[in-house]
Design an enzyme around this catalytic site. Structure first.
Site, PDB file in Angstrom:
ATOM      1  N   GLY A 126      -5.132  -9.460 -29.573  1.00  0.00           N
ATOM      2  CA  GLY A 126      -3.859  -8.878 -29.161  1.00  0.00           C
ATOM      3  C   GLY A 126      -3.276  -7.954 -30.212  1.00  0.00           C
ATOM      4  O   GLY A 126      -2.651  -6.936 -29.880  1.00  0.00           O
ATOM      5  N   LEU A 149     -12.179 -11.176 -16.748  1.00  0.00           N
ATOM      6  CA  LEU A 149     -11.084 -10.715 -17.599  1.00  0.00           C
ATOM      7  C   LEU A 149     -10.583  -9.360 -17.102  1.00  0.00           C
ATOM      8  O   LEU A 149     -11.381  -8.507 -16.702  1.00  0.00           O
ATOM      9  CB  LEU A 149     -11.557 -10.592 -19.045  1.00  0.00           C
ATOM     10  CG  LEU A 149     -12.371 -11.779 -19.589  1.00  0.00           C
ATOM     11  CD1 LEU A 149     -12.769 -11.514 -21.029  1.00  0.00           C
ATOM     12  CD2 LEU A 149     -11.575 -13.066 -19.466  1.00  0.00           C
ATOM     13  N   GLU A 150      -9.280  -9.162 -17.132  1.00  0.00           N
ATOM     14  CA  GLU A 150      -8.664  -7.892 -16.728  1.00  0.00           C
ATOM     15  C   GLU A 150      -8.204  -7.189 -18.001  1.00  0.00           C
ATOM     16  O   GLU A 150      -7.110  -7.440 -18.508  1.00  0.00           O
ATOM     17  CB  GLU A 150      -7.490  -8.158 -15.787  1.00  0.00           C
ATOM     18  CG  GLU A 150      -7.866  -9.013 -14.574  1.00  0.00           C
ATOM     19  CD  GLU A 150      -6.869 -10.126 -14.336  1.00  0.00           C
ATOM     20  OE1 GLU A 150      -5.833 -10.168 -15.030  1.00  0.00           O
ATOM     21  OE2 GLU A 150      -7.123 -10.958 -13.450  1.00  0.00           O
TER      22      GLU A 150
END
Length: 208
Positions: A126, A149-150
């Site tokens: 992140g 996963l997007e």
């Protein structure tokens, strides 16, 4: 209630042992394949990015506005089987760019019973501006399969297959179980595109 790392390890080892011995399943149960004990943290299990990304091919469609105007636009249809293209991630990595949704998958296949699995990106990922899911972080009690996963990015960044991209936490459940049997059960190792079109009726226009 969230499982601690030592409890996750204990449940996984018991579940895998019971499977090998043919023992009836005891709840809660977690299985991970492939399983690496060193990927367990204080209260989560790290999972890795698979070797293939999948992106949508935006077709050009003729659209009509509310006032009758028509124009062409490259767009997706939420109730259509939208075309996709696969992108293998080479050894030197693949450059992701903003403005594109990349569907990835986890190397690991997980199976969870009597618990709710929850996927989040790792903090280090992140901090590079990589989002690992748009809205779908929560799994379901009874889900079995690889996680899709997007992936979106804030700025261009190179990613690599096999990197620990996310972590799964496990939460207790309260009440009668209703295990997941939805459209994404037993997802394969390849990213799974939206399947909303499978069992969602197309709304009919009201001509009254």
């Amino acid at each position: 209630m969230i499982l601690t790392g030592p409890e996750i390890l204990r449940v996984i080892r018991r579940t895998r042992s019971d499977k090998r011995d043919g023992t009836p399943q005891v709840l809660p149960a977690i299985d991970v394949e492939p399983f690496a004990p060193e990927h367990i943290g204080p209260n989560s299990l790290d999972v890795r990015l698979g070797p293939v990304l999948r992106v949508y091919k935006l077709p050009t469609k003729i659209l009509r506005t509310g006032d009758g105007m028509m124009y062409t636009e490259r767009c997706l249809d939420m109730l259509a089987d939208n075309p996709t293209v696969d992108i293998p991630i080479p050894d030197e990595g693949y450059l992701l760019v903003p403005g594109t949704l990349y569907l990835g998958s986890t190397v690991e296949r997980t199976e969870t019973h009597g618990l709710v699995p929850w996927f989040d990106g790792r903090s280090s990922v992140g901090r590079l501006g990589i989002g690992t899911h748009v809205t779908a972080g929560r799994g379901d009690d009874g889900f079995m399969g690889h996680w899709t996963l997007e992936i979106t990015v804030v700025h261009p960044i190179r990613v690599y297959a096999g990197v620990r991209i996310g972590q799964i936490s496990f939460f207790g459940v309260l009440g009668e179980r209703a295990p997941y049997q939805g459209r994404y059960q037993n997802q394969s190792a390849e990213p799974t595109a939206c399947r909303l079109w499978v069992d969602t009726p197309i709304p009919q226009k009201d001509h009254t």
